[in-house]
Scaffold this motif. Structure first.
Motif, PDB file in Angstrom:
ATOM      1  N   MET A  68       3.635   0.182   3.330  1.00 55.06           N
ATOM      2  CA  MET A  68       2.940   0.617   2.120  1.00 55.06           C
ATOM      3  C   MET A  68       1.426   0.567   2.321  1.00 55.06           C
ATOM      4  O   MET A  68       0.694   1.484   1.922  1.00 55.06           O
ATOM      5  CB  MET A  68       3.347  -0.258   0.934  1.00 55.06           C
ATOM      6  N   TYR A  69       0.959  -0.490   2.955  1.00 53.71           N
ATOM      7  CA  TYR A  69      -0.477  -0.587   3.260  1.00 53.71           C
ATOM      8  C   TYR A  69      -0.907   0.530   4.205  1.00 53.71           C
ATOM      9  O   TYR A  69      -1.932   1.200   3.993  1.00 53.71           O
ATOM     10  CB  TYR A  69      -0.777  -1.946   3.885  1.00 53.71           C
ATOM     11  N   SER A  70      -0.132   0.760   5.253  1.00 54.88           N
ATOM     12  CA  SER A  70      -0.500   1.743   6.269  1.00 54.88           C
ATOM     13  C   SER A  70      -0.507   3.157   5.706  1.00 54.88           C
ATOM     14  O   SER A  70      -1.378   3.968   6.052  1.00 54.88           O
ATOM     15  CB  SER A  70       0.464   1.658   7.457  1.00 54.88           C
ATOM     16  N   ALA A  71       0.444   3.473   4.839  1.00 56.63           N
ATOM     17  CA  ALA A  71       0.491   4.810   4.252  1.00 56.63           C
ATOM     18  C   ALA A  71      -0.743   5.075   3.404  1.00 56.63           C
ATOM     19  O   ALA A  71      -1.343   6.149   3.459  1.00 56.63           O
ATOM     20  CB  ALA A  71       1.759   4.968   3.416  1.00 56.63           C
ATOM     21  N   ALA A  72      -1.139   4.088   2.594  1.00 61.52           N
ATOM     22  CA  ALA A  72      -2.322   4.263   1.753  1.00 61.52           C
ATOM     23  C   ALA A  72      -3.591   4.319   2.583  1.00 61.52           C
ATOM     24  O   ALA A  72      -4.540   5.021   2.238  1.00 61.52           O
ATOM     25  CB  ALA A  72      -2.405   3.130   0.735  1.00 61.52           C
ATOM     26  N   ARG A  73      -3.622   3.598   3.688  1.00 64.84           N
ATOM     27  CA  ARG A  73      -4.832   3.508   4.513  1.00 64.84           C
ATOM     28  C   ARG A  73      -5.025   4.731   5.399  1.00 64.84           C
ATOM     29  O   ARG A  73      -6.143   5.219   5.581  1.00 64.84           O
ATOM     30  CB  ARG A  73      -4.761   2.244   5.374  1.00 64.84           C
ATOM     31  N   PRO A  92       0.681  12.534  -0.090  1.00 70.19           N
ATOM     32  CA  PRO A  92       1.865  11.864   0.472  1.00 70.19           C
ATOM     33  C   PRO A  92       1.859  10.360   0.221  1.00 70.19           C
ATOM     34  O   PRO A  92       2.929   9.760   0.015  1.00 70.19           O
ATOM     35  CB  PRO A  92       1.754  12.171   1.978  1.00 70.19           C
ATOM     36  N   ALA A  93       0.681   9.744   0.227  1.00 66.88           N
ATOM     37  CA  ALA A  93       0.613   8.300  -0.016  1.00 66.88           C
ATOM     38  C   ALA A  93       1.042   7.964  -1.439  1.00 66.88           C
ATOM     39  O   ALA A  93       1.753   6.983  -1.673  1.00 66.88           O
ATOM     40  CB  ALA A  93      -0.806   7.791   0.247  1.00 66.88           C
ATOM     41  N   VAL A  94       0.619   8.796  -2.403  1.00 66.35           N
ATOM     42  CA  VAL A  94       1.022   8.573  -3.795  1.00 66.35           C
ATOM     43  C   VAL A  94       2.528   8.780  -3.947  1.00 66.35           C
ATOM     44  O   VAL A  94       3.203   8.032  -4.666  1.00 66.35           O
ATOM     45  CB  VAL A  94       0.241   9.513  -4.733  1.00 66.35           C
ATOM     46  N   THR A 141      -2.547  -0.607  -2.788  1.00 71.43           N
ATOM     47  CA  THR A 141      -3.894  -0.602  -3.379  1.00 71.43           C
ATOM     48  C   THR A 141      -4.936  -1.084  -2.386  1.00 71.43           C
ATOM     49  O   THR A 141      -6.029  -0.514  -2.285  1.00 71.43           O
ATOM     50  CB  THR A 141      -3.918  -1.483  -4.641  1.00 71.43           C
ATOM     51  N   VAL A 142      -4.601  -2.142  -1.655  1.00 72.31           N
ATOM     52  CA  VAL A 142      -5.535  -2.642  -0.637  1.00 72.31           C
ATOM     53  C   VAL A 142      -5.817  -1.560   0.411  1.00 72.31           C
ATOM     54  O   VAL A 142      -6.976  -1.308   0.778  1.00 72.31           O
ATOM     55  CB  VAL A 142      -4.971  -3.910   0.034  1.00 72.31           C
ATOM     56  N   GLY A 143      -4.777  -0.898   0.890  1.00 76.23           N
ATOM     57  CA  GLY A 143      -4.964   0.168   1.863  1.00 76.23           C
ATOM     58  C   GLY A 143      -5.784   1.314   1.311  1.00 76.23           C
ATOM     59  O   GLY A 143      -6.645   1.876   1.999  1.00 76.23           O
ATOM     60  N   CYS A 144      -5.538   1.661   0.052  1.00 75.78           N
ATOM     61  CA  CYS A 144      -6.278   2.750  -0.576  1.00 75.78           C
ATOM     62  C   CYS A 144      -7.760   2.412  -0.701  1.00 75.78           C
ATOM     63  O   CYS A 144      -8.635   3.239  -0.425  1.00 75.78           O
ATOM     64  CB  CYS A 144      -5.675   3.040  -1.951  1.00 75.78           C
ATOM     65  N   LEU A 145      -8.071   1.191  -1.096  1.00 72.62           N
ATOM     66  CA  LEU A 145      -9.471   0.767  -1.241  1.00 72.62           C
ATOM     67  C   LEU A 145     -10.186   0.749   0.110  1.00 72.62           C
ATOM     68  O   LEU A 145     -11.341   1.175   0.215  1.00 72.62           O
ATOM     69  CB  LEU A 145      -9.531  -0.615  -1.894  1.00 72.62           C
ATOM     70  N   LEU A 146      -9.504   0.266   1.143  1.00 74.34           N
ATOM     71  CA  LEU A 146     -10.117   0.241   2.463  1.00 74.34           C
ATOM     72  C   LEU A 146     -10.342   1.647   2.992  1.00 74.34           C
ATOM     73  O   LEU A 146     -11.354   1.928   3.642  1.00 74.34           O
ATOM     74  CB  LEU A 146      -9.239  -0.552   3.433  1.00 74.34           C
ATOM     75  N   ARG A 147      -9.411   2.553   2.721  1.00 78.33           N
ATOM     76  CA  ARG A 147      -9.580   3.946   3.143  1.00 78.33           C
ATOM     77  C   ARG A 147     -10.778   4.571   2.442  1.00 78.33           C
ATOM     78  O   ARG A 147     -11.585   5.271   3.064  1.00 78.33           O
ATOM     79  CB  ARG A 147      -8.311   4.743   2.831  1.00 78.33           C
TER      80      ARG A 147
END
Length: 369
Positions: free
Chosen positions: A87-92, A98-100, A142-148
């Protein structure tokens, strides 16, 4: 494709695979161990591709987890770890849509999992679902999305900084070339005015052509750069560009910032092309600024060396910063680009005392004739 998994992702996937195998063969019921072990292998291998193919990796890993959950009805730590990672990797690393979509799949899958568990009330079910969804799906996503987002903003700022520096270099080059064109036009005009009466008409026409063409080129250059500056092309001419003789102004500014400074000039000062001298001055300016911002020192030494066929500028500080802090910024990129423009080179190194040195070598004659 062309991209390969990073070694750290290979290590992560293999680590999860090994730990999952240990957990499966030590705690899972014997009737389901083979299925669970196969699913763990699939999930571990999928994690190896989490950056290169984040959505594909996540789908494969989630499918393996779902098989474990549906076919073996066993609980373990490794499926939770795999879910959090994918989940982290997909958002990042995946694109937004696709991530959503994967987030929605994860939330629905969690609802299905929680539904299969015994709950005394709807409130308890919602509490369990919220906890699992936040911990294993929405939280890592969410963490991955914020870092991206932060990484994209950093890339945009870097591109803007490089673009601004290149525009600045172009403006300064315009000023230098403009001054040279002005000299050519004035000399051609003066030479034409002093020709004797019996001079050949072709000579007069040649000088007139040189003067007219040069002045037209100068006007066009001023108009072009005025668009970059947002100024009036017919307004006041730009101030003269600084030279190495004015390096003391840089050191004065450093002293105002609380630094002690020294200036050393070695060799016999040579006449430099205007562009080379300006590049040397700007490199010194940026190197001193770099030291003040990143080195956490108190002293800087600037050395200007006039070598056979080249000029070398060197800035040494007594700071203790990391090499990454000193060389990884946009200022270092600008210094290297300025030096490369004139066939020069910028190098960096540590001093024996632990400080940092930025050194630029610029040929006295550069470019193609």
């Amino acid at each position: 494709m062309g991209r390969r998994p990073a070694m750290r992702d290979v290590a992560l996937g293999l680590l999860v695979l090994v730990l999952a195998q240990v957990e499966v063969w030590s705690s899972a019921p014997s009737s389901v161990r083979v299925v669970a072990a196969i699913c763990a292998v699939v999930a571990g291998i999928a994690l190896i591709w989490r950056r290169v193919l984040p959505i594909t990796s996540a789908v494969v890993a989630l499918a393996a987890i779902e098989v474990v959950d549906a076919r073996t009805a066993t609980e373990g730590v490794w499926p939770i770890a795999v879910l959090i990672i994918v989940m982290y990797s997909a958002a990042r690393y995946a694109s937004t849509l696709p991530a959503v979509a994967l987030l929605a799949v994860g939330l629905v899958g969690d609802a299905t999992t929680v539904r299969g568990e015994a709950s005394s009330s709807i409130g308890e079910w919602l509490l369990n679902y919220a906890f699992i969804a936040l911990l294993m799906v929405a939280g890592p996503w969410t963490v991955g999305c914020l870092l991206r987002r932060r990484e994209l903003q950093s890339l945009e700022l870097a591109a803007a900084a490089v673009g601004d520096e290149r525009i600045r270099i172009a403006r300064e080059l315009h000023d230098i070339v403009g001054q040279s064109l002005g000299v050519i036009a004035v000399q051609a005009s003066a030479e034409r005015a002093t020709l004797p009466d019996d001079a050949a008409e072709s000579t007069r026409q040649t000088l007139l052509t040189i003067e007219t063409t040069t002045r037209e080129a100068l006007v066009e250059m001023r108009r072009l750069v005025s668009m970059m500056r947002g100024s009036d092309p017919l307004g006041d001419p730009p101030p003269p560009q600084p030279t190495l003789a004015e390096v003391d102004a840089i050191l004065d500014a450093a002293r105002l910032a609380g630094w002690s400074t020294e200036l050393h000039v070695e060799g016999v000062p040579a006449r430099l092309a205007a562009g080379v001298e300006l590049a040397a001055y700007r490199i010194v300016q940026e190197a001193v600024t770099n030291a003040i911002r990143h080195s956490h020192g108190q002293h800087a030494t600037v050395t200007i060396r006039y070598l056979p066929g080249a000029v070398q500028v060197e800035v040494t500080d007594d700071g203790r910063s990391t090499a990454q802090a000193q060389t990884g910024g946009h200022g270092m990129t600008g210094m290297r680009e300025r030096a490369a423009l004139y066939g020069g080179k910028v190098t960096t190194e540590r001093t024996t005392a632990g400080g940092f040195v930025i050194r630029a070598n610029l040929p006295l004659v550069s470019g193609d004739v």
